[in-house]
Scaffold this motif. Structure first.
Motif, mmCIF file in Angstrom:
data_model
loop_
_atom_site.group_PDB
_atom_site.id
_atom_site.type_symbol
_atom_site.label_atom_id
_atom_site.label_comp_id
_atom_site.label_asym_id
_atom_site.label_seq_id
_atom_site.Cartn_x
_atom_site.Cartn_y
_atom_site.Cartn_z
ATOM 1 N N PRO A 44 -39.082 48.188 -22.053
ATOM 2 C CA PRO A 44 -38.819 46.735 -22.012
ATOM 3 C C PRO A 44 -37.333 46.398 -22.105
ATOM 4 O O PRO A 44 -36.878 45.436 -21.498
ATOM 5 C CB PRO A 44 -39.580 46.204 -23.234
ATOM 6 C CG PRO A 44 -39.755 47.376 -24.139
ATOM 7 C CD PRO A 44 -39.870 48.565 -23.245
ATOM 8 N N HIS A 48 -35.608 44.183 -19.128
ATOM 9 C CA HIS A 48 -34.952 42.908 -19.408
ATOM 10 C C HIS A 48 -33.453 42.950 -19.100
ATOM 11 O O HIS A 48 -32.843 41.917 -18.817
ATOM 12 C CB HIS A 48 -35.181 42.502 -20.863
ATOM 13 C CG HIS A 48 -36.595 42.095 -21.153
ATOM 14 N ND1 HIS A 48 -37.214 41.032 -20.524
ATOM 15 C CD2 HIS A 48 -37.538 42.623 -21.983
ATOM 16 C CE1 HIS A 48 -38.450 40.913 -20.956
ATOM 17 N NE2 HIS A 48 -38.674 41.877 -21.842
ATOM 18 N N ASN A 51 -33.968 43.372 -14.852
ATOM 19 C CA ASN A 51 -35.134 42.656 -14.322
ATOM 20 C C ASN A 51 -36.162 43.636 -13.727
ATOM 21 O O ASN A 51 -35.803 44.750 -13.308
ATOM 22 C CB ASN A 51 -34.769 41.523 -13.349
ATOM 23 C CG ASN A 51 -34.410 41.993 -11.943
ATOM 24 O OD1 ASN A 51 -35.078 42.850 -11.350
ATOM 25 N ND2 ASN A 51 -33.346 41.413 -11.401
ATOM 26 N N PRO A 52 -37.444 43.263 -13.675
ATOM 27 C CA PRO A 52 -38.511 44.180 -13.247
ATOM 28 C C PRO A 52 -38.334 44.760 -11.844
ATOM 29 O O PRO A 52 -38.606 45.937 -11.608
ATOM 30 C CB PRO A 52 -39.770 43.302 -13.316
ATOM 31 C CG PRO A 52 -39.456 42.280 -14.354
ATOM 32 C CD PRO A 52 -37.986 41.986 -14.163
ATOM 33 N N ARG A 348 -48.841 43.013 -23.215
ATOM 34 C CA ARG A 348 -48.199 41.745 -23.587
ATOM 35 C C ARG A 348 -47.248 41.925 -24.767
ATOM 36 O O ARG A 348 -46.127 41.406 -24.766
ATOM 37 C CB ARG A 348 -49.258 40.692 -23.922
ATOM 38 C CG ARG A 348 -49.985 40.109 -22.725
ATOM 39 C CD ARG A 348 -50.757 38.843 -23.096
ATOM 40 N NE ARG A 348 -51.786 39.100 -24.086
ATOM 41 C CZ ARG A 348 -53.033 39.459 -23.783
ATOM 42 N NH1 ARG A 348 -53.404 39.586 -22.514
ATOM 43 N NH2 ARG A 348 -53.926 39.668 -24.739
ATOM 44 N N LEU A 351 -44.224 44.516 -23.511
ATOM 45 C CA LEU A 351 -43.285 44.066 -22.482
ATOM 46 C C LEU A 351 -42.880 42.604 -22.624
ATOM 47 O O LEU A 351 -41.869 42.177 -22.066
ATOM 48 C CB LEU A 351 -43.890 44.284 -21.091
ATOM 49 C CG LEU A 351 -44.353 45.724 -20.782
ATOM 50 C CD1 LEU A 351 -45.119 45.746 -19.480
ATOM 51 C CD2 LEU A 351 -43.166 46.667 -20.746
ATOM 52 N N GLY A 352 -43.686 41.846 -23.328
ATOM 53 C CA GLY A 352 -43.433 40.404 -23.394
ATOM 54 C C GLY A 352 -44.348 39.680 -22.436
ATOM 55 O O GLY A 352 -44.602 40.147 -21.317
ATOM 56 N N THR A 355 -44.014 39.152 -18.240
ATOM 57 C CA THR A 355 -42.977 40.008 -17.644
ATOM 58 C C THR A 355 -43.500 40.727 -16.406
ATOM 59 O O THR A 355 -42.900 40.692 -15.338
ATOM 60 C CB THR A 355 -42.483 41.048 -18.667
ATOM 61 O OG1 THR A 355 -41.982 40.368 -19.816
ATOM 62 C CG2 THR A 355 -41.363 41.904 -18.070
#
Length: 454
Positions: A44, A48, A51-52, A348, A351-352, A355
């Motif tokens: 993660p 971040h 970006n993915p 969730r 990774l948030g 995301t």
């Protein structure tokens, strides 16, 4: 104190080969626990930072560069068996010759490969290869040089980890990797706090760290426990390379099959679904790959231990080991089912929220893929340890073709999602879950020779 005495008795009970394996398994658990924790933090953090989608670019480029492991020609796997055999027979001078010769050959191979790549890289259209915008061409070209340089250097330097594993001490090998991860994490944290997202800076951080650790490991071990095996110029004997190449070429073909099935997955996904889905696939791969990490802790000593046990005709020890690994397979399957049930919640938290979107089917087939791979591994490791590679060799000629055809059919004609890559991998690995168990049974239970032990 009573508990400590009880545990000590369990650890030190049994054959010396088993005691050594148990000590390494316990140490590996502690080390792998740290490794898994760092990996879970790094993913993660890295996503971040860049970006993915750009993280998917990094993964895909790394996979493409990974193809160049072809140039190893199976030498390190050949060295693993030859080194273990020489040590088991007390032939230390021969072991040093194999070590010195392997270092020399790999250094020569990867120097010329590196020069060739620097020339070719100027003519590669990375934006087309990775299906990305043209304005990223320059950045990706620089990143490719960084990653490829790291790849060539680490391939030579990682010979030390092959020797450690051949000596049935995989925990020490894992410790080297963990130190590399720790330094990478420190560098990434510094980047996050001090810079804007940059693929080039990310590449430097993730490549330099493990190289520094590998250099330190080579100096430490060859001045210590492996001093009598340290590579020296006078021990480079290219005629001895024939033994490494004969065994290594078989491992090479087998490795090619593995690389095609693993490394092309990211490329196939990027070309058909986009780099964002590469990230989704790799998240699932890392998540359920935890199961494989646990299994690898137990199975790694088995390869070289099998070499020694089979040479000494200790068949009962081999049978007992396989039974224990089968029980472990069942335990990990149960753990994997629990991981599947809670996968969405874990994604969730990890990774948030929002995301990356990961569907149920890709998680389900990721679980199946790893459990079948772990079931097969115990038989493949045994056969690799005794150099019974002929059947696996022929299967490896077919499996990558089978894999690519299936992946294309599933995606383009049956309109299946990213999870189809896992299904194609499972079906293509027919050697692992069909042929290898049969071969093990014929060698160990029926004492068959001929094609079964070639």
């Amino acid at each position: 104190m009573t508990i400590l005495v009880f545990l000590n008795n369990i650890i030190n009970k049994g054959h010396g080969r088993s005691v050594k394996a148990k000590k390494n398994i316990i140490a590996s658990f502690l080390i792998k626990g740290i490794s898994i924790a760092i990996s879970l933090i790094l993913v993660p953090l890295t996503i971040h930072y860049i970006n993915p989608s750009r993280y998917g670019i990094w993964l895909t480029l790394s996979s493409i560069v990974g193809w160049f492991s072809f140039f190893d020609i199976g030498l390190t796997q050949g060295l693993r068996n030859k080194f273990a055999e020489a040590k088991a027979k007390g032939e230390d001078d021969l072991a040093q010759i194999y070590v010195s010769t392997t270092y020399a050959i790999l250094a020569l191979i990867f120097f010329f490969v590196w020069i060739l790549f620097l020339i070719v890289n100027h003519f590669l259209n990375w934006s087309h290869i990775l299906n990305i915008t043209e304005n990223m061409q320059s950045e990706i070209s620089i990143l490719a040089v960084i990653v490829f340089t790291y790849f060539c250097l680490q391939f030579v330097l990682r010979v030390i980890t092959t020797l450690i594993i051949a000596d049935q001490q995989p925990a020490k090998s894992s410790l080297i990797d963990v130190f590399g991860q720790i330094f990478s994490l420190i560098f990434i944290l510094i980047l996050v706090k001090t810079t804007q997202g940059s693929l080039v800076k990310l590449g430097i951080a993730l490549c330099v760290s493990p190289l520094l650790v590998l250099i330190g490991a080579n100096l430490f071990f060859f001045r210590g426990v492996f001093k009598k095996f340290r590579p020296v110029y006078s021990k480079i004997k290219f005629p001895y390379a024939k033994g490494l190449f004969n065994l290594g070429m078989v491992f090479f073909i087998i490795q090619v099959a593995g690389i095609i099935q693993y490394e092309t997955a990211n490329i196939i996904i990027a070309r058909n679904f986009g780099t964002l889905e590469v990230t989704s696939y790799n998240i699932v791969y890392k998540y359920f790959g935890i199961l494989n990490m646990i299994f690898v802790i137990f199975i790694t000593p088995f390869w070289s231990a099998s070499t020694e046990a089979y040479l000494k005709r200790d068949i009962q020890w081999i049978k007992n080991a396989i039974k224990k690994y089968t029980k472990l397979n069942m335990l990990l399957l149960g753990l994997g089912c629990l991981m599947l049930v809670f996968s969405q919640a874990v994604y969730r938290i990890w990774l948030g929220k929002g995301t990356v979107t990961i569907g149920f089917y890709i998680s389900f087939w990721g679980l199946i893929y790893f459990n079948i791979s772990m079931f097969a591994a115990k038989y493949v490791y045994f056969l690799n340890g005794i150099n019974a590679l002929r059947i696996q060799f022929w299967a490896s000629l077919l499996s990558p073709v089978f894999y690519v055809i299936l992946a294309i059919l599933f995606i383009n004609y049956f309109k299946m999602g990213v999870y189809s890559v896992f299904i194609a991998s499972i079906l293509a690995n027919f050697n692992g879950y069909i042929l290898s168990p049969i071969q093990y049974y014929m060698v160990v239970n029926k004492n068959k020779k001929g094609i079964w032990i070639k």
